[in-house]
Design a protein around this motif. Sequence first.
Motif, PDB file in Angstrom:
ATOM      1  N   SER A  73     -10.355   0.235   0.291  1.00 56.77           N
ATOM      2  CA  SER A  73      -9.143   0.947  -0.097  1.00 56.77           C
ATOM      3  C   SER A  73      -8.638   0.483  -1.455  1.00 56.77           C
ATOM      4  O   SER A  73      -8.182   1.289  -2.275  1.00 56.77           O
ATOM      5  N   ASN A  74      -8.713  -0.820  -1.703  1.00 55.41           N
ATOM      6  CA  ASN A  74      -8.271  -1.348  -2.992  1.00 55.41           C
ATOM      7  C   ASN A  74      -9.110  -0.782  -4.140  1.00 55.41           C
ATOM      8  O   ASN A  74      -8.585  -0.454  -5.212  1.00 55.41           O
ATOM      9  N   THR A  75     -10.413  -0.672  -3.906  1.00 59.14           N
ATOM     10  CA  THR A  75     -11.286  -0.083  -4.918  1.00 59.14           C
ATOM     11  C   THR A  75     -10.915   1.376  -5.168  1.00 59.14           C
ATOM     12  O   THR A  75     -10.854   1.835  -6.325  1.00 59.14           O
ATOM     13  N   GLN A  76     -10.636   2.103  -4.089  1.00 60.55           N
ATOM     14  CA  GLN A  76     -10.248   3.507  -4.239  1.00 60.55           C
ATOM     15  C   GLN A  76      -8.893   3.645  -4.916  1.00 60.55           C
ATOM     16  O   GLN A  76      -8.676   4.566  -5.718  1.00 60.55           O
ATOM     17  N   ASP A  84       0.847  -1.194   0.000  1.00 58.04           N
ATOM     18  CA  ASP A  84       0.000   0.000   0.000  1.00 58.04           C
ATOM     19  C   ASP A  84       0.882   1.244   0.000  1.00 58.04           C
ATOM     20  O   ASP A  84       0.639   2.207  -0.742  1.00 58.04           O
ATOM     21  N   SER A  85       1.936   1.231   0.811  1.00 59.01           N
ATOM     22  CA  SER A  85       2.864   2.361   0.856  1.00 59.01           C
ATOM     23  C   SER A  85       3.540   2.552  -0.490  1.00 59.01           C
ATOM     24  O   SER A  85       3.735   3.688  -0.955  1.00 59.01           O
ATOM     25  N   SER A  88      -6.658  -3.975  11.987  1.00 60.97           N
ATOM     26  CA  SER A  88      -6.824  -4.035  10.538  1.00 60.97           C
ATOM     27  C   SER A  88      -8.218  -4.574  10.224  1.00 60.97           C
ATOM     28  O   SER A  88      -8.595  -5.647  10.701  1.00 60.97           O
ATOM     29  N   LEU A  89      -8.986  -3.834   9.441  1.00 56.46           N
ATOM     30  CA  LEU A  89     -10.369  -4.183   9.153  1.00 56.46           C
ATOM     31  C   LEU A  89     -10.497  -4.620   7.700  1.00 56.46           C
ATOM     32  O   LEU A  89     -10.222  -3.848   6.777  1.00 56.46           O
ATOM     33  N   SER A 129      -8.561  12.269  -2.365  1.00 58.97           N
ATOM     34  CA  SER A 129      -9.115  12.945  -1.193  1.00 58.97           C
ATOM     35  C   SER A 129     -10.103  12.041  -0.453  1.00 58.97           C
ATOM     36  O   SER A 129     -10.076  11.942   0.781  1.00 58.97           O
ATOM     37  N   GLU A 130     -10.969  11.363  -1.199  1.00 59.17           N
ATOM     38  CA  GLU A 130     -11.936  10.457  -0.574  1.00 59.17           C
ATOM     39  C   GLU A 130     -11.231   9.281   0.093  1.00 59.17           C
ATOM     40  O   GLU A 130     -11.632   8.835   1.178  1.00 59.17           O
ATOM     41  N   HIS A 131     -10.185   8.774  -0.544  1.00 58.10           N
ATOM     42  CA  HIS A 131      -9.427   7.660   0.017  1.00 58.10           C
ATOM     43  C   HIS A 131      -8.774   8.056   1.340  1.00 58.10           C
ATOM     44  O   HIS A 131      -8.870   7.330   2.339  1.00 58.10           O
TER      45      HIS A 131
END
Length: 247
Positions: free
Chosen positions: A208-211, A164-165, A200-201, A232-234
């Motif tokens: 997050s993956n979709t975003q 992710d990073s 972690s949820l 911004s939404e993410h």
Amino acid sequence: MDEPAGLRGESLLRPVRGGNSFEETVQRLLQTVRLGLVGPGERLPAERELATMLAVSRDTVRDAIASLSDAGYLVSRRGRYGGTFVNDVLPALTPGANRDGALAPGRELSPDAIEDTLTLREILEVGAARHAAGRALTPSQRELLWLSLVEASAATGDEYRRLDSRFHLMVGELAGSASLIPLIADVRMRVNELLDTIPSLGPNIAHSNTQHEQIAMAILTGRPDAAAQAMSEHLAGTALLLRGFLE
């Protein structure tokens, strides 16, 4: 900057600005390790190469490596296949500096510090997404962005945070400002420090993956406003979780 450094440590291993060359060398190496640009068990470039990349002396590189080895992040191995490697198991918390300047295992963050981190992240990463989408990307840059998206989407467990990073750093890389990368890396380390303290949820990771895909597609199709909005939404979603658990 015509080509991206890629998903490896070269994104951060660039000339330091001088004045505090040892401290900045430690910072760059630590960011490279903590953000997973060189993963557990992987080898760092040789000392001579690091010195050239960072524009510091080999003694400075050697001292920085020794300090991070003492802190549990790196290990040096001798022999034909030796070198400096990232430890297979990293310390659980991002270190901070204590009053003596030495690395401490972790630090407490005040509500003001949390808000500062989240605000700075929004300023840097929303702007990065907008600028990345406004540039004419090369085929190599486009491929690297998609690769970082695919790897993050497929990651599970402890690997997810690292990949992710990488995705977020790649967006920063594509914005076209070399000076921006260390700033995003620093705020990402601060965000990871906060994320380490909350559970972690699964649904959040899926969202997050979709975003991430929305961000990547907006960049690849050259839509700056859409890229900025998606980023911004993410970031707002992550901020909501952190505020909910920590404030």
